[in-house]
Design a protein around this motif. Structure first.
Motif, PDB file in Angstrom:
ATOM      1  N   LYS A   1      22.273 -11.105  26.843  1.00 54.77           N
ATOM      2  CA  LYS A   1      21.110 -10.678  27.642  1.00 54.77           C
ATOM      3  C   LYS A   1      20.022 -10.219  26.686  1.00 54.77           C
ATOM      4  O   LYS A   1      18.843 -10.209  26.399  1.00 54.77           O
ATOM      5  CB  LYS A   1      21.325 -10.012  28.786  1.00 54.77           C
ATOM      6  CG  LYS A   1      19.951  -9.625  29.983  1.00 54.77           C
ATOM      7  CD  LYS A   1      19.538 -10.887  30.360  1.00 54.77           C
ATOM      8  CE  LYS A   1      18.923 -10.946  31.686  1.00 54.77           C
ATOM      9  NZ  LYS A   1      17.155 -11.999  31.313  1.00 54.77           N
ATOM     10  N   ILE A   2      20.365  -8.537  26.309  1.00 57.15           N
ATOM     11  CA  ILE A   2      19.532  -7.563  25.315  1.00 57.15           C
ATOM     12  C   ILE A   2      18.787  -8.142  24.435  1.00 57.15           C
ATOM     13  O   ILE A   2      17.087  -8.442  24.013  1.00 57.15           O
ATOM     14  CB  ILE A   2      20.547  -6.191  25.476  1.00 57.15           C
ATOM     15  CG1 ILE A   2      20.775  -5.063  26.782  1.00 57.15           C
ATOM     16  CG2 ILE A   2      19.965  -5.507  23.958  1.00 57.15           C
ATOM     17  CD1 ILE A   2      21.725  -4.711  26.673  1.00 57.15           C
ATOM     18  N   LEU A   3      19.921  -8.800  23.192  1.00 56.91           N
ATOM     19  CA  LEU A   3      19.542  -9.706  22.445  1.00 56.91           C
ATOM     20  C   LEU A   3      18.946 -10.917  22.296  1.00 56.91           C
ATOM     21  O   LEU A   3      17.228 -11.074  21.658  1.00 56.91           O
ATOM     22  CB  LEU A   3      21.495  -9.871  21.886  1.00 56.91           C
ATOM     23  CG  LEU A   3      21.664  -8.310  21.217  1.00 56.91           C
ATOM     24  CD1 LEU A   3      23.113  -9.284  20.705  1.00 56.91           C
ATOM     25  CD2 LEU A   3      20.966  -8.048  20.406  1.00 56.91           C
ATOM     26  N   SER A   4      19.265 -11.564  23.638  1.00 62.29           N
ATOM     27  CA  SER A   4      18.355 -12.614  23.830  1.00 62.29           C
ATOM     28  C   SER A   4      16.882 -12.477  24.194  1.00 62.29           C
ATOM     29  O   SER A   4      15.290 -13.046  23.832  1.00 62.29           O
ATOM     30  CB  SER A   4      18.647 -12.930  25.322  1.00 62.29           C
ATOM     31  OG  SER A   4      18.300 -12.851  26.244  1.00 62.29           O
ATOM     32  N   GLU A   5      15.987 -11.122  24.753  1.00 61.76           N
ATOM     33  CA  GLU A   5      14.980 -11.012  25.281  1.00 61.76           C
ATOM     34  C   GLU A   5      14.605 -10.032  23.237  1.00 61.76           C
ATOM     35  O   GLU A   5      13.344  -9.270  23.702  1.00 61.76           O
ATOM     36  CB  GLU A   5      14.917  -9.444  26.191  1.00 61.76           C
ATOM     37  CG  GLU A   5      15.235 -10.532  27.474  1.00 61.76           C
ATOM     38  CD  GLU A   5      15.476  -9.525  28.598  1.00 61.76           C
ATOM     39  OE1 GLU A   5      14.678  -8.263  28.128  1.00 61.76           O
ATOM     40  OE2 GLU A   5      15.956  -9.716  30.168  1.00 61.76           O
ATOM     41  N   ARG A   6      15.088  -9.861  22.467  1.00 62.30           N
ATOM     42  CA  ARG A   6      14.651  -9.447  21.583  1.00 62.30           C
ATOM     43  C   ARG A   6      14.609  -8.394  21.277  1.00 62.30           C
ATOM     44  O   ARG A   6      14.048  -7.168  20.566  1.00 62.30           O
ATOM     45  CB  ARG A   6      12.994 -10.051  20.915  1.00 62.30           C
ATOM     46  CG  ARG A   6      13.758 -11.681  20.323  1.00 62.30           C
ATOM     47  CD  ARG A   6      12.854 -12.292  19.630  1.00 62.30           C
ATOM     48  NE  ARG A   6      13.043 -13.422  19.521  1.00 62.30           N
ATOM     49  CZ  ARG A   6      12.488 -14.286  20.027  1.00 62.30           C
ATOM     50  NH1 ARG A   6      11.208 -14.273  20.277  1.00 62.30           N
ATOM     51  NH2 ARG A   6      12.983 -15.598  19.100  1.00 62.30           N
ATOM     52  N   LYS A   7      14.937  -7.373  21.890  1.00 59.96           N
ATOM     53  CA  LYS A   7      15.656  -6.732  22.610  1.00 59.96           C
ATOM     54  C   LYS A   7      16.685  -5.351  21.171  1.00 59.96           C
ATOM     55  O   LYS A   7      17.672  -6.124  21.155  1.00 59.96           O
ATOM     56  CB  LYS A   7      15.682  -4.910  23.668  1.00 59.96           C
ATOM     57  CG  LYS A   7      14.531  -5.882  24.875  1.00 59.96           C
ATOM     58  CD  LYS A   7      14.634  -5.219  26.213  1.00 59.96           C
ATOM     59  CE  LYS A   7      13.823  -5.437  26.821  1.00 59.96           C
ATOM     60  NZ  LYS A   7      12.976  -4.890  28.196  1.00 59.96           N
TER      61      LYS A   7
END
Length: 165
Positions: free
Chosen positions: A124-130
């Protein structure tokens, strides 16, 4: 006779020792970064290795545990800037997820855990480009790495060998 409040008389100069303490000795502090440490997977006694691996202090740091913590260790954790969340075994993953919902304004996450239960939140974090830095033990790296997109430019994996722990 009137006396005026002079702020400068009450202001303490911040010296290098204070800066080192706040930045974990690195001199670097990273805003918009939050650390989540699953204490059941990687013990607190490895804090120095964690600090050396990161080379910066995050804006906010949480320790999540299901076990009671001795008062002396709790004081050390708080001195190092950690907020301690004690959860029941069944709700520790829910506690991690609720921490993430609360901290939406952060741009960078650091996980200290070898638990693959973090994979869904990591995705989820990576999907939000964080950005995500995940510190884990090498013994569990395969189990986690198989579930993650290792090509994601925002993902950094750091493994601690069992010889370091």
């Amino acid at each position: 006779m009137f006396s005026f409040f002079c702020f400068e008389n009450y202001f303490q100069a911040v010296d290098e020792d204070v800066i080192k303490e706040v930045t974990w000795g690195s001199g670097n502090y990273r805003e918009k970064a939050v650390l989540l440490w699953d204490l059941e997977n990687i013990p607190y006694s490895h804090l120095l290795k964690i600090k050396n691996s990161l080379k910066f202090a995050p804006e906010r740091s949480f320790i999540i545990t299901t076990n009671p913590i001795k008062n002396s260790k709790l004081i050390s954790m708080q001195k190092n800037g950690f907020e301690v969340l004690v959860a029941h075994k069944s709700d520790s993953d829910a506690k991690i997820k609720s921490v993430y919902r609360i901290l939406k304004e952060y741009e960078e996450f650091i996980f200290i855990s070898s638990d693959s239960d973090f994979v869904d939140i990591a995705k989820k974090i990576l999907s939000e480009r964080k950005k995500l830095t995940w510190i884990m033990q090498d013994a569990n790296k395969k189990r986690i790495a198989m579930k993650m997109n290792l090509c994601d430019k925002n993902l950094k994996l750091i493994t601690l060998s069992r010889f370091e722990l």
